[in-house]
Write a protein that holds these residues in place. Structure first.
Motif, PDB file in Angstrom:
ATOM      1  N   GLY A  82       0.876  -1.159   0.000  1.00 45.55           N
ATOM      2  CA  GLY A  82       0.000   0.000   0.000  1.00 45.55           C
ATOM      3  C   GLY A  82       0.913   1.208   0.000  1.00 45.55           C
ATOM      4  N   LEU A  83       0.371   2.385   0.234  1.00 43.31           N
ATOM      5  CA  LEU A  83       1.242   3.553   0.316  1.00 43.31           C
ATOM      6  C   LEU A  83       2.289   3.335   1.400  1.00 43.31           C
ATOM      7  CD1 LEU A  83      -1.190   6.596  -0.040  1.00 43.31           C
ATOM      8  CD2 LEU A  83       0.563   5.834  -1.661  1.00 43.31           C
ATOM      9  N   SER A  84       3.533   3.569   1.049  1.00 42.50           N
ATOM     10  CA  SER A  84       4.649   3.345   1.977  1.00 42.50           C
ATOM     11  C   SER A  84       5.621   4.501   1.887  1.00 42.50           C
ATOM     12  CB  SER A  84       5.373   2.045   1.647  1.00 42.50           C
ATOM     13  OG  SER A  84       4.493   0.948   1.712  1.00 42.50           O
ATOM     14  N   LEU A  85       6.139   4.894   3.028  1.00 41.42           N
ATOM     15  CA  LEU A  85       7.139   5.952   3.114  1.00 41.42           C
ATOM     16  C   LEU A  85       8.461   5.274   3.463  1.00 41.42           C
ATOM     17  CD1 LEU A  85       7.139   9.006   2.793  1.00 41.42           C
ATOM     18  CD2 LEU A  85       6.645   9.201   5.217  1.00 41.42           C
ATOM     19  N   VAL A  86       9.364   5.164   2.472  1.00 43.75           N
ATOM     20  CA  VAL A  86      10.594   4.386   2.590  1.00 43.75           C
ATOM     21  C   VAL A  86      11.780   5.317   2.820  1.00 43.75           C
ATOM     22  CG1 VAL A  86      12.113   2.736   1.421  1.00 43.75           C
ATOM     23  CG2 VAL A  86       9.628   2.625   1.055  1.00 43.75           C
ATOM     24  N   TYR A  87      12.586   4.986   3.833  1.00 46.39           N
ATOM     25  CA  TYR A  87      13.766   5.787   4.178  1.00 46.39           C
ATOM     26  C   TYR A  87      14.962   4.861   4.373  1.00 46.39           C
ATOM     27  CZ  TYR A  87      16.710   9.223   6.567  1.00 46.39           C
ATOM     28  OH  TYR A  87      17.733  10.070   6.911  1.00 46.39           O
ATOM     29  N   PHE A  88      16.125   5.297   3.908  1.00 47.45           N
ATOM     30  CA  PHE A  88      17.366   4.560   4.067  1.00 47.45           C
ATOM     31  C   PHE A  88      18.259   5.290   5.065  1.00 47.45           C
ATOM     32  CE2 PHE A  88      15.765   3.165   0.070  1.00 47.45           C
ATOM     33  CZ  PHE A  88      16.245   1.874  -0.131  1.00 47.45           C
ATOM     34  N   GLY A  89      18.795   4.571   6.025  1.00 46.51           N
ATOM     35  CA  GLY A  89      19.681   5.164   7.014  1.00 46.51           C
ATOM     36  C   GLY A  89      20.275   4.077   7.877  1.00 46.51           C
ATOM     37  N   TYR A  90      20.672   4.433   9.096  1.00 44.43           N
ATOM     38  CA  TYR A  90      21.241   3.424   9.994  1.00 44.43           C
ATOM     39  C   TYR A  90      20.980   3.815  11.439  1.00 44.43           C
ATOM     40  CZ  TYR A  90      25.389   6.486  10.511  1.00 44.43           C
ATOM     41  OH  TYR A  90      26.240   7.532  10.770  1.00 44.43           O
ATOM     42  N   THR A  91      20.915   2.817  12.301  1.00 47.22           N
ATOM     43  CA  THR A  91      20.487   3.045  13.682  1.00 47.22           C
ATOM     44  C   THR A  91      21.516   3.796  14.516  1.00 47.22           C
ATOM     45  OG1 THR A  91      21.332   0.909  14.478  1.00 47.22           O
ATOM     46  CG2 THR A  91      19.057   0.968  13.667  1.00 47.22           C
ATOM     47  N   PHE A  92      22.790   3.732  14.161  1.00 43.74           N
ATOM     48  CA  PHE A  92      23.846   4.396  14.915  1.00 43.74           C
ATOM     49  C   PHE A  92      23.985   5.871  14.516  1.00 43.74           C
ATOM     50  CE2 PHE A  92      28.273   5.131  16.335  1.00 43.74           C
ATOM     51  CZ  PHE A  92      28.176   4.646  17.625  1.00 43.74           C
ATOM     52  N   CYS A  93      23.207   6.315  13.574  1.00 43.66           N
ATOM     53  CA  CYS A  93      23.244   7.696  13.083  1.00 43.66           C
ATOM     54  C   CYS A  93      22.954   8.651  14.250  1.00 43.66           C
ATOM     55  CB  CYS A  93      22.199   7.874  11.987  1.00 43.66           C
ATOM     56  SG  CYS A  93      22.200   9.499  11.196  1.00 43.66           S
ATOM     57  N   PRO A  94      23.822   9.629  14.461  1.00 44.05           N
ATOM     58  CA  PRO A  94      23.661  10.487  15.636  1.00 44.05           C
ATOM     59  C   PRO A  94      22.559  11.539  15.530  1.00 44.05           C
ATOM     60  CG  PRO A  94      25.585  11.156  14.381  1.00 44.05           C
ATOM     61  CD  PRO A  94      25.053   9.915  13.721  1.00 44.05           C
ATOM     62  N   ASP A  95      22.119  11.893  14.315  1.00 43.22           N
ATOM     63  CA  ASP A  95      21.157  12.987  14.241  1.00 43.22           C
ATOM     64  C   ASP A  95      20.199  12.924  13.051  1.00 43.22           C
ATOM     65  OD1 ASP A  95      23.102  13.548  12.340  1.00 43.22           O
ATOM     66  OD2 ASP A  95      23.808  15.361  13.305  1.00 43.22           O
ATOM     67  N   VAL A  96      20.696  12.798  11.859  1.00 43.75           N
ATOM     68  CA  VAL A  96      19.863  12.921  10.660  1.00 43.75           C
ATOM     69  C   VAL A  96      18.783  11.840  10.598  1.00 43.75           C
ATOM     70  CG1 VAL A  96      19.881  12.878   8.134  1.00 43.75           C
ATOM     71  CG2 VAL A  96      21.661  14.109   9.372  1.00 43.75           C
ATOM     72  N   CYS A  97      19.173  10.583  10.739  1.00 48.90           N
ATOM     73  CA  CYS A  97      18.195   9.494  10.620  1.00 48.90           C
ATOM     74  C   CYS A  97      17.086   9.570  11.680  1.00 48.90           C
ATOM     75  CB  CYS A  97      18.886   8.138  10.669  1.00 48.90           C
ATOM     76  SG  CYS A  97      20.040   7.862   9.317  1.00 48.90           S
ATOM     77  N   PRO A  98      17.431   9.744  12.957  1.00 50.41           N
ATOM     78  CA  PRO A  98      16.344   9.855  13.944  1.00 50.41           C
ATOM     79  C   PRO A  98      15.408  11.031  13.659  1.00 50.41           C
ATOM     80  CG  PRO A  98      18.421   9.453  15.052  1.00 50.41           C
ATOM     81  CD  PRO A  98      18.748   9.717  13.612  1.00 50.41           C
ATOM     82  N   PHE A  99      15.969  12.149  13.210  1.00 54.20           N
ATOM     83  CA  PHE A  99      15.140  13.313  12.899  1.00 54.20           C
ATOM     84  C   PHE A  99      14.205  13.005  11.737  1.00 54.20           C
ATOM     85  CE2 PHE A  99      14.298  17.116  10.402  1.00 54.20           C
ATOM     86  CZ  PHE A  99      13.747  17.950  11.354  1.00 54.20           C
ATOM     87  N   ASP A 100      14.753  12.494  10.636  1.00 55.26           N
ATOM     88  CA  ASP A 100      13.927  12.218   9.450  1.00 55.26           C
ATOM     89  C   ASP A 100      12.892  11.131   9.720  1.00 55.26           C
ATOM     90  OD1 ASP A 100      15.389  14.130   8.102  1.00 55.26           O
ATOM     91  OD2 ASP A 100      16.527  12.696   6.889  1.00 55.26           O
ATOM     92  N   LEU A 101      13.303  10.079  10.417  1.00 51.81           N
ATOM     93  CA  LEU A 101      12.360   8.998  10.709  1.00 51.81           C
ATOM     94  C   LEU A 101      11.268   9.445  11.685  1.00 51.81           C
ATOM     95  CD1 LEU A 101      14.883   6.052  10.844  1.00 51.81           C
ATOM     96  CD2 LEU A 101      12.988   6.295   9.218  1.00 51.81           C
ATOM     97  N   SER A 102      11.607  10.319  12.619  1.00 46.13           N
ATOM     98  CA  SER A 102      10.581  10.873  13.518  1.00 46.13           C
ATOM     99  C   SER A 102       9.597  11.727  12.742  1.00 46.13           C
ATOM    100  CB  SER A 102      11.238  11.693  14.632  1.00 46.13           C
ATOM    101  OG  SER A 102      11.992  10.871  15.464  1.00 46.13           O
ATOM    102  N   ARG A 103      10.118  12.511  11.806  1.00 47.33           N
ATOM    103  CA  ARG A 103       9.237  13.308  10.943  1.00 47.33           C
ATOM    104  C   ARG A 103       8.300  12.405  10.148  1.00 47.33           C
ATOM    105  NH1 ARG A 103      11.029  15.399   5.686  1.00 47.33           N
ATOM    106  NH2 ARG A 103      11.482  13.199   5.409  1.00 47.33           N
TER     107      ARG A 103
END
Length: 175
Positions: A36-57
């Motif tokens: 179905g509609l999916s919002l796909v993001y590539f990153g990594y769990t150890f990322c200090p800032d960008v990934c948590p921010f984008d995934l939270s958004r």
């Protein structure tokens, strides 16, 4: 499309088949995940800032859409499979959103899916210990199982903008 907020040339060249492991260690395909509609993001769990921010958004946008009766699946694909095991992905995604799907696999499988989505990912050259960082692109891809890529969201879009554009597409697809 009237919903498109960025010009996209070659959108049909982004995405494609993959076979990865979900958070339970079960092998899944793009057909299992993007159902179905999916919002796909590539990153990594150890990322200090960008990934948590984008995934939270993205998680916030998914919640805004769900409040309107529009179900969108948040998907997180690691670019760092040596650290991001299914168990690590489960802990990380469960913290961000209860419906977020975390995917990992072998380095070859991750390289293949990153290439299919035109994602840049590289271990920082000077990183030689377990605390290394990864350089990577920071886009979220709005995918539909029939239409493929609908929209690319960058870092500048807020959750309300992601939700508004996604709702527009949901209305058109419901047609």
């Amino acid at each position: 499309a009237p919903c498109r907020t960025v010009q996209m040339v070659g959108r049909e060249q982004i995405g494609g088949p993959f076979s990865l492991l979900d958070e339970a260690g079960v092998r899944v395909s793009e057909q299992d995940v993007i159902d179905g509609l999916s919002l796909v993001y590539f990153g990594y769990t150890f990322c200090p800032d960008v990934c948590p921010f984008d995934l939270s958004r993205n998680a916030e946008a998914v919640d805004l859409l769900e409040a309107e009766g529009i179900m969108v699946k948040p998907v997180f694909i690691t670019i760092d499979p040596s650290r991001d095991t299914p168990e690590v992905m489960a802990d990380f995604t469960d913290y961000l959103h209860p419906r977020m799907v975390g995917l990992t696999g072998s380095q070859t499988e991750i390289d293949d899916v990153a290439r299919a989505y035109r994602v840049y990912a590289a271990k920082q050259a000077e990183a030689e210990d377990e605390y290394y960082l990864m350089d990577h692109s920071v886009f979220s891809y709005l995918m539909d199982p029939k239409e493929g890529l609908l929209q690319v969201f960058g870092r500048a879009e807020r959750a309300e903008e992601v939700a508004g554009t996604t709702a527009c597409y949901a209305d058109i697809l419901a047609g």
